[in-house]
Every structure is written in structure tokens, then in C-alpha cells.
Enzyme design. Sequence first.
Site, PDB file in Angstrom:
ATOM      1  N   ASN A  58       8.285 -19.663   3.486  1.00 22.11           N
ATOM      2  CA  ASN A  58       7.471 -20.321   4.233  1.00 22.11           C
ATOM      3  C   ASN A  58       5.970 -19.455   3.966  1.00 22.11           C
ATOM      4  O   ASN A  58       6.049 -18.139   4.039  1.00 22.11           O
ATOM      5  CB  ASN A  58       7.630 -20.079   5.902  1.00 22.11           C
ATOM      6  CG  ASN A  58       6.444 -20.746   6.775  1.00 22.11           C
ATOM      7  OD1 ASN A  58       5.274 -20.517   6.614  1.00 22.11           O
ATOM      8  ND2 ASN A  58       6.903 -21.375   7.848  1.00 22.11           N
ATOM      9  N   ARG A  67     -10.370 -12.536   5.771  1.00 21.77           N
ATOM     10  CA  ARG A  67     -11.555 -12.378   5.034  1.00 21.77           C
ATOM     11  C   ARG A  67     -12.291 -13.441   4.602  1.00 21.77           C
ATOM     12  O   ARG A  67     -13.311 -13.133   4.074  1.00 21.77           O
ATOM     13  CB  ARG A  67     -11.166 -11.417   3.855  1.00 21.77           C
ATOM     14  CG  ARG A  67     -10.636 -10.256   4.243  1.00 21.77           C
ATOM     15  CD  ARG A  67     -11.686  -9.372   5.112  1.00 21.77           C
ATOM     16  NE  ARG A  67     -12.947  -8.887   4.087  1.00 21.77           N
ATOM     17  CZ  ARG A  67     -12.707  -7.757   3.231  1.00 21.77           C
ATOM     18  NH1 ARG A  67     -11.751  -6.772   3.412  1.00 21.77           N
ATOM     19  NH2 ARG A  67     -13.660  -7.528   2.260  1.00 21.77           N
ATOM     20  N   HIS A  84       3.476 -24.774   7.899  1.00 26.12           N
ATOM     21  CA  HIS A  84       3.376 -25.284   9.321  1.00 26.12           C
ATOM     22  C   HIS A  84       1.939 -25.167   9.832  1.00 26.12           C
ATOM     23  O   HIS A  84       1.507 -24.199  10.172  1.00 26.12           O
ATOM     24  CB  HIS A  84       4.330 -24.323  10.186  1.00 26.12           C
ATOM     25  CG  HIS A  84       4.453 -24.724  11.503  1.00 26.12           C
ATOM     26  ND1 HIS A  84       5.520 -24.824  12.554  1.00 26.12           N
ATOM     27  CD2 HIS A  84       3.559 -25.494  12.525  1.00 26.12           C
ATOM     28  CE1 HIS A  84       5.216 -25.008  13.701  1.00 26.12           C
ATOM     29  NE2 HIS A  84       4.296 -25.768  13.772  1.00 26.12           N
ATOM     30  N   ARG A 100      -1.355 -25.759  11.816  1.00 26.50           N
ATOM     31  CA  ARG A 100      -1.850 -25.979  13.150  1.00 26.50           C
ATOM     32  C   ARG A 100      -3.041 -26.530  13.422  1.00 26.50           C
ATOM     33  O   ARG A 100      -4.043 -26.642  12.654  1.00 26.50           O
ATOM     34  CB  ARG A 100      -1.273 -24.778  14.090  1.00 26.50           C
ATOM     35  CG  ARG A 100       0.022 -24.311  14.066  1.00 26.50           C
ATOM     36  CD  ARG A 100       0.306 -23.108  14.799  1.00 26.50           C
ATOM     37  NE  ARG A 100       1.612 -22.590  14.612  1.00 26.50           N
ATOM     38  CZ  ARG A 100       2.527 -23.010  15.720  1.00 26.50           C
ATOM     39  NH1 ARG A 100       2.374 -23.876  16.612  1.00 26.50           N
ATOM     40  NH2 ARG A 100       3.776 -22.495  15.567  1.00 26.50           N
ATOM     41  N   HIS A 111      -3.751 -20.525  10.114  1.00 23.23           N
ATOM     42  CA  HIS A 111      -3.121 -19.890   8.886  1.00 23.23           C
ATOM     43  C   HIS A 111      -3.186 -21.043   7.659  1.00 23.23           C
ATOM     44  O   HIS A 111      -4.253 -21.310   7.129  1.00 23.23           O
ATOM     45  CB  HIS A 111      -1.851 -19.344   9.109  1.00 23.23           C
ATOM     46  CG  HIS A 111      -0.787 -20.344  10.332  1.00 23.23           C
ATOM     47  ND1 HIS A 111      -0.406 -21.603   9.924  1.00 23.23           N
ATOM     48  CD2 HIS A 111      -0.475 -19.951  11.348  1.00 23.23           C
ATOM     49  CE1 HIS A 111       0.368 -21.833  11.132  1.00 23.23           C
ATOM     50  NE2 HIS A 111       0.303 -20.841  11.748  1.00 23.23           N
ATOM     51  N   GLU A 153       6.373 -28.476   8.515  1.00 20.33           N
ATOM     52  CA  GLU A 153       6.778 -28.339   9.771  1.00 20.33           C
ATOM     53  C   GLU A 153       5.742 -28.615  10.759  1.00 20.33           C
ATOM     54  O   GLU A 153       4.415 -28.562  10.372  1.00 20.33           O
ATOM     55  CB  GLU A 153       7.259 -26.807  10.156  1.00 20.33           C
ATOM     56  CG  GLU A 153       8.651 -26.382   9.468  1.00 20.33           C
ATOM     57  CD  GLU A 153       9.008 -25.204   9.794  1.00 20.33           C
ATOM     58  OE1 GLU A 153       8.077 -24.411  10.464  1.00 20.33           O
ATOM     59  OE2 GLU A 153      10.050 -24.641   9.289  1.00 20.33           O
ATOM     60  N   THR A 213       4.086 -19.062  17.664  1.00 19.66           N
ATOM     61  CA  THR A 213       5.172 -19.479  16.637  1.00 19.66           C
ATOM     62  C   THR A 213       6.345 -19.986  17.282  1.00 19.66           C
ATOM     63  O   THR A 213       6.396 -20.341  18.759  1.00 19.66           O
ATOM     64  CB  THR A 213       5.961 -17.957  16.082  1.00 19.66           C
ATOM     65  OG1 THR A 213       6.794 -18.669  14.871  1.00 19.66           O
ATOM     66  CG2 THR A 213       6.533 -17.512  16.906  1.00 19.66           C
ATOM     67  N   HIS A 229      14.184 -18.757  11.410  1.00 19.07           N
ATOM     68  CA  HIS A 229      13.420 -18.031  12.280  1.00 19.07           C
ATOM     69  C   HIS A 229      14.051 -16.824  12.297  1.00 19.07           C
ATOM     70  O   HIS A 229      15.289 -16.479  12.835  1.00 19.07           O
ATOM     71  CB  HIS A 229      13.508 -18.517  13.766  1.00 19.07           C
ATOM     72  CG  HIS A 229      12.269 -18.236  14.663  1.00 19.07           C
ATOM     73  ND1 HIS A 229      11.091 -18.863  14.246  1.00 19.07           N
ATOM     74  CD2 HIS A 229      11.975 -17.091  15.272  1.00 19.07           C
ATOM     75  CE1 HIS A 229      10.105 -18.300  15.140  1.00 19.07           C
ATOM     76  NE2 HIS A 229      10.563 -17.283  15.959  1.00 19.07           N
ATOM     77  N   ASP A 230      13.383 -15.525  12.033  1.00 21.19           N
ATOM     78  CA  ASP A 230      13.821 -14.313  12.097  1.00 21.19           C
ATOM     79  C   ASP A 230      14.937 -13.774  11.230  1.00 21.19           C
ATOM     80  O   ASP A 230      15.489 -12.906  11.326  1.00 21.19           O
ATOM     81  CB  ASP A 230      13.959 -13.693  13.469  1.00 21.19           C
ATOM     82  CG  ASP A 230      12.935 -13.691  14.389  1.00 21.19           C
ATOM     83  OD1 ASP A 230      11.544 -13.816  14.128  1.00 21.19           O
ATOM     84  OD2 ASP A 230      13.067 -13.744  15.821  1.00 21.19           O
ATOM     85  N   GLY A 270       9.825 -16.931   6.130  1.00 20.52           N
ATOM     86  CA  GLY A 270       8.352 -16.429   5.937  1.00 20.52           C
ATOM     87  C   GLY A 270       8.161 -14.944   6.291  1.00 20.52           C
ATOM     88  O   GLY A 270       7.955 -14.186   5.523  1.00 20.52           O
ATOM     89  N   HIS A 271       7.885 -14.700   7.575  1.00 25.38           N
ATOM     90  CA  HIS A 271       7.522 -13.449   7.892  1.00 25.38           C
ATOM     91  C   HIS A 271       8.230 -12.353   7.318  1.00 25.38           C
ATOM     92  O   HIS A 271       7.631 -11.449   6.693  1.00 25.38           O
ATOM     93  CB  HIS A 271       7.574 -13.573   9.544  1.00 25.38           C
ATOM     94  CG  HIS A 271       6.854 -12.051  10.077  1.00 25.38           C
ATOM     95  ND1 HIS A 271       5.531 -12.046  10.398  1.00 25.38           N
ATOM     96  CD2 HIS A 271       7.532 -10.997  10.377  1.00 25.38           C
ATOM     97  CE1 HIS A 271       5.325 -10.953  11.031  1.00 25.38           C
ATOM     98  NE2 HIS A 271       6.712 -10.207  10.933  1.00 25.38           N
TER      99      HIS A 271
END
Length: 239
Positions: free
Chosen positions: A7, A18, A43, A45, A50, A70, A100, A190-191, A213-214
Amino acid sequence: MTKLSVNINKIATLRNSRGGNNPDVLKVALDCERFGAQGITVHPRPDERHIRYQDVLDLKKVVTTEFNIEGYPDQRYLELVSRVKPAQATLVPDKPEAITSNAGWDTLANEGLLKEIIAELKKQGIRTSIFVDPVEKMVEGAAKTGTDRIEFYTESYAKGYQKNREQAIAPFIKAAKVANSLGLGINAGHDLDLDNLRYLQENIPGLLEVSIGHALICDALYLGLENTIQLYLKELNFH
């Protein structure tokens, strides 16, 4: 083999902070593929905080692995997916303003809505996946919508992993068995990170894909993107 879909939302977040085009979202996506990732996830939005909608259109032109979009299935998302025709559309229940994703679908209460949307996406040749919690009745409800796959929302597993990993994984194992019996493919996300990923893969029968992703992008700050992707692939395919 369990596929790794990266992701890249966080790359877009950094770029947007920036202005300009550094880091270059398209280049990072191509690098992820070059380094071994088998898919790219985004994903978008509505506030484009992002991934931007234009990013999705541009990524479609260059991504050669599985492209996964997503999103909450509002009109704008569905129009975008219909235009791009990704390999997979992952439907999430969180409203557009959510920071999220934070829960799976109530597949019983939303059966009619999901069934209609999924039928249309499948008509266009798009594989569908829907976010679900590890609850057996929700998996059973998912099967009734006609979806190809479910994606387990794994926050509870990740949170409970350090304290009691057997307890944390238990509901996912039960739900996965139900999914397998109903012919549903299984994704997860997720996580998930380098600490908890292998144990999940070991214990979820038929895990087809994880979307990360994160944690992966955070690891890449220290370890480098190529090395990080290789480490995640190693955790998934250690046999």
C-alpha cells in the site's frame, strides 16, 4: 504462496506534505514491483489527502502486477474503479473522512447494498474483496453477497500479538475455516508487520494476499525499500 501487495498511500502523504512530486508515487510503485512485490494497493479518499484520483489513473498505465483499489463504495469510487478496471476492488465500510479503516462490514445489515455493487463490479471483470472482522457469521454473510474474497481486518490480531498470540489469532483461524468451506478467498491487512506477519501466515489456511503499507514504509526508512520488501516476502514464504 501468499502475495504481498504494498500500500503506497504513505508515499503520497509524504509527497503531498510539500507539493511537487518528491517522492514520485509512480516510481515507488514500479520500484516495489521490481523489488519483488506482487501487487500495489491504493486507497483514494475524497479529500485526496494521500493518493489522488489522478494518481490512480496514472498508476493504471504502469503497474504490471495486481492493482488493488480500496475504498468506500460511493459513486466517485465506483466510477473510478469502473474506469480503471483494477485486478481487485476492496470494499471498506469506513466513511470517507475516517483517518484509516477501523472495522469490517456488517455483512448481514449491508447484504443488499454489497450484493448489488459486487454484481456490477464482477460484470466488469473486476475481482472483489470486502473487509470483514473475524466473526463467523460475518464471513457467512460475505459469502451471500457474491464476493470473490474477504479481507480480514487484522488490527485486533496485531494489538493482541505481543500479549497472547494464540488468543489473538484464534478468531481468525475459526473465521478462515468458515471462509474456506464457503469457497471464499482470503486476504488480510491492517497493522501487519515484520514481527507478527509470519505467525499469521502460518495459521491462516489459504491466505492468498496481504496488503501492507504503514509498517512497511516505516521499516523502509531504516532498512531501505528493497531490503524491506525482501524481508516481508521472506516472512510470508518461509517454507
